[in-house]
Design an enzyme around this catalytic site. Structure first.
Site, PDB file in Angstrom:
ATOM      1  N   PRO A 198      34.652  14.749  33.335  1.00  0.00           N
ATOM      2  CG  PRO A 198      33.714  16.370  34.694  1.00  0.00           C
ATOM      3  CD  PRO A 198      33.385  15.461  33.553  1.00  0.00           C
ATOM      4  N   GLY A 199      36.509  13.100  35.960  1.00  0.00           N
ATOM      5  CA  GLY A 199      36.565  11.933  36.834  1.00  0.00           C
ATOM      6  C   GLY A 199      36.658  12.416  38.273  1.00  0.00           C
ATOM      7  CB  CYS A 258      59.448  -3.793  51.224  1.00  0.00           C
ATOM      8  SG  CYS A 258      58.761  -4.902  52.446  1.00  0.00           S
TER       9      CYS A 258
HETATM   10  N1  LLP Z   1      39.359  12.280  29.927  1.00  0.00           N
HETATM   11  C1  LLP Z   1      40.506  11.688  29.601  1.00  0.00           C
HETATM   12  C2  LLP Z   1      40.764  11.352  28.199  1.00  0.00           C
HETATM   13  C3  LLP Z   1      41.454  11.413  30.593  1.00  0.00           C
HETATM   14  O1  LLP Z   1      42.593  10.820  30.263  1.00  0.00           O
HETATM   15  C4  LLP Z   1      41.174  11.739  31.935  1.00  0.00           C
HETATM   16  C5  LLP Z   1      42.141  11.474  32.983  1.00  0.00           C
HETATM   17  C6  LLP Z   1      39.934  12.343  32.230  1.00  0.00           C
HETATM   18  C7  LLP Z   1      39.054  12.611  31.194  1.00  0.00           C
HETATM   19  C8  LLP Z   1      39.529  12.697  33.614  1.00  0.00           C
HETATM   20  O2  LLP Z   1      40.369  13.589  34.243  1.00  0.00           O
HETATM   21  P1  LLP Z   1      39.962  14.205  35.663  1.00  0.00           P
HETATM   22  O3  LLP Z   1      38.663  14.952  35.477  1.00  0.00           O
HETATM   23  O4  LLP Z   1      39.813  13.092  36.612  1.00  0.00           O
HETATM   24  O5  LLP Z   1      41.088  15.102  36.030  1.00  0.00           O
HETATM   25  N2  LLP Z   1      46.151   9.527  38.363  1.00  0.00           N
HETATM   26  C9  LLP Z   1      46.160  10.980  38.318  1.00  0.00           C
HETATM   27  C10 LLP Z   1      45.152  11.543  37.356  1.00  0.00           C
HETATM   28  C11 LLP Z   1      45.343  11.025  35.944  1.00  0.00           C
HETATM   29  C12 LLP Z   1      44.253  11.457  35.003  1.00  0.00           C
HETATM   30  C13 LLP Z   1      44.332  10.713  33.724  1.00  0.00           C
HETATM   31  N3  LLP Z   1      43.342  11.075  32.780  1.00  0.00           N
HETATM   32  C14 LLP Z   1      45.950  11.503  39.733  1.00  0.00           C
HETATM   33  O6  LLP Z   1      45.730  10.707  40.647  1.00  0.00           O
HETATM   34  O7  LLP Z   1      46.032  12.697  39.965  1.00  0.00           O
END
Ligand code: LLP
Length: 408
Positions: free
Chosen positions: A266-267, A334
């Protein structure tokens, strides 16, 4: 939506005063809380947690992840080197660059970092260059999910992963070059609150795993969502336990190979709630049908509202008890997509007030730009003891100009 404690509120106002605005503030305690929460729910599984550093790669955030025993999902050479410099051991870094080049492949492999390959042609190129090696393969099990169409990363419209229907080709290439597929990976999207769909996707890759004999791990990706709106519920962890953790345990118990681990990466789940973007209200303007509160930040600093229509709660930190009024809280860029909130009730905003844009710790700073030649925000770290530390200053006008002119 994150509820700030009185102490956090005080710290935020203090940061605005000492460091100015716009500034991202990150609370270490929130990150640690989220890591422990996930670890607790996944306990009993042979587990490795990775952190998707694209969400937020601020140095102390990364150091916290390292200290907590996490590995890293890196998607570019710079992310990879950055993670290694922070101190992550190579065997806890997985390199998942999209449309990987030969150069990127060599870059990671020469440093001992395992590749996560999402295209048959890349697997072929890897086999040619490094026959007899171990590798991880990203599959697309055709089940995707996410908070917005733009963040769904599996399914027939998605560019990511090797379609699970092509697993036979994966085996053929592996045989041809004596590659050992030691890991299977998927990541189906971001901001997922629906554990049922997540399990559906996981079960596709677990099924597919039966034809791989040498697996050391199955990486089920990230994607776990958090609540952004006040009326939204957090991810339902009891259904996470029931629909995902228990079946995963049953899968591992029944699996013939010893030592197969489950990885999550997760991120957002780890970092979204730790971050607040502080901005200064420069202008309050009555339009004909709406009131605009214009700040010194904007879509260049938090693009999620403009890009996905994402909700971030906005608090008036200077006047929290003020009467509620309805505002468009906008930035100084802008573009008319430059907003934090539209038609939003916020405690009366006055010129000079400080606002906090909540739950901005993931995909906030990491997606910033210097559009309109405005500096990125400063970043401040609040450690477990509540001490604040400036970890990244804003660039001055002179630094911004010098940087751009050097590139000309
Ligand atoms: N693993 C891979 C291969 C990924 O591409 C991503 C996120 C993650 C893990 C982590 O995903 P998470 O647990 O954070 O959902 N900018 C977008 C989110 C894009 C996520 C891209 N990949 C937003 O602000 O909602």
């Amino acid at each position: 939506m994150t509820e700030l404690t009185i102490e956090q509120h005080r710290i935020l106002l203090d940061c605005a005063q000492t460091q100015g605005t716009p500034t991202y503030v990150y609370f270490e305690e929130t990150i640690v809380r989220q890591i422990n929460k996930l670890k607790k729910h996944l306990s009993g599984l042979p587990l490795q947690l990775l952190y998707a550093m694209k969400a937020n790669h601020s140095v102390p955030v990364m150091q916290t992840m390292l200290r907590e025993g996490l590995g890293i999902d890196a998607v570019s050479p710079a992310e990879l080197v950055y993670a290694l410099k922070i101190g992550f051991p190579v065997d806890r870094v997985l390199f998942s660059a999209n449309n990987m080049t030969d150069g990127e492949m060599h870059y990671a492999t020469e440093r001992g970092v395992m590749l996560n390959v999402g295209e048959l042609s890349r697997l072929e190129a890897f086999g040619q260059a490094y026959p007899g090696s171990d590798v991880c393969v990203r599959l697309n099990g055709q089940v995707g999910a996410g908070h917005h169409e733009h963040v769904i990363t599996a399914g027939d419209k998605s560019k990511f992963g090797i379609p699970v229907e092509q697993v036979g080709d994966v085996h053929a290439i592996a045989r041809k070059y004596d590659l050992t597929i030691v890991g299977l990976h998927q990541h189906i999207g971001s901001g997922i609150m629906d554990t049922k769909t997540l399990w559906q996707a996981i079960s596709v890759i677990l099924d597919a795993s039966s034809s791989f004999e040498n697996l050391r791990f199955i990486n089920v990706g990230g994607g776990l969502g958090i609540a952004y709106r006040p009326d939204e519920q957090d991810l339902d962890m009891s259904s996470f336990d029931r629909l995902i953790v228990e079946p995963l345990k049953a899968f591992i118990d029944g699996h013939p190979s010893e030592g197969l681990a489950i990885w999550f990466e997760p991120g957002r789940f780890f970092t979204a709630q730790c971050g607040v973007l502080l901005a200064h209200v420069n202008t309050v303007k009555e339009g004909t049908t709406r009131t605009f509160a214009g700040t010194d930040s904007g879509m260049n600093h938090l693009v999620r509202p403009a890009m996905y229509g994402a909700y971030h709660h906005v608090l008036n930190l200077s006047n929290p008890e003020g009467p509620l009024n309805t505002y468009d809280v906008v930035g100084n860029i802008c573009e008319s997509s430059d907003f934090f909130a539209k038609d939003r009730e916020v405690a009366q905003l006055r010129e000079g007030d400080i606002i906090g844009v909540l739950d901005a710790g993931a995909y906030g700073m990491s997606m910033t730009t210097t559009y309109n030649m405005r500096s990125k925000p400063a970043e401040v770290w609040i450690d477990l003891a509540g001490e604040q530390r400036l970890v990244r200053p804003r660039r001055t006008v002179e630094e911004m100009v010098a940087q751009e002119m050097r590139q000309a």
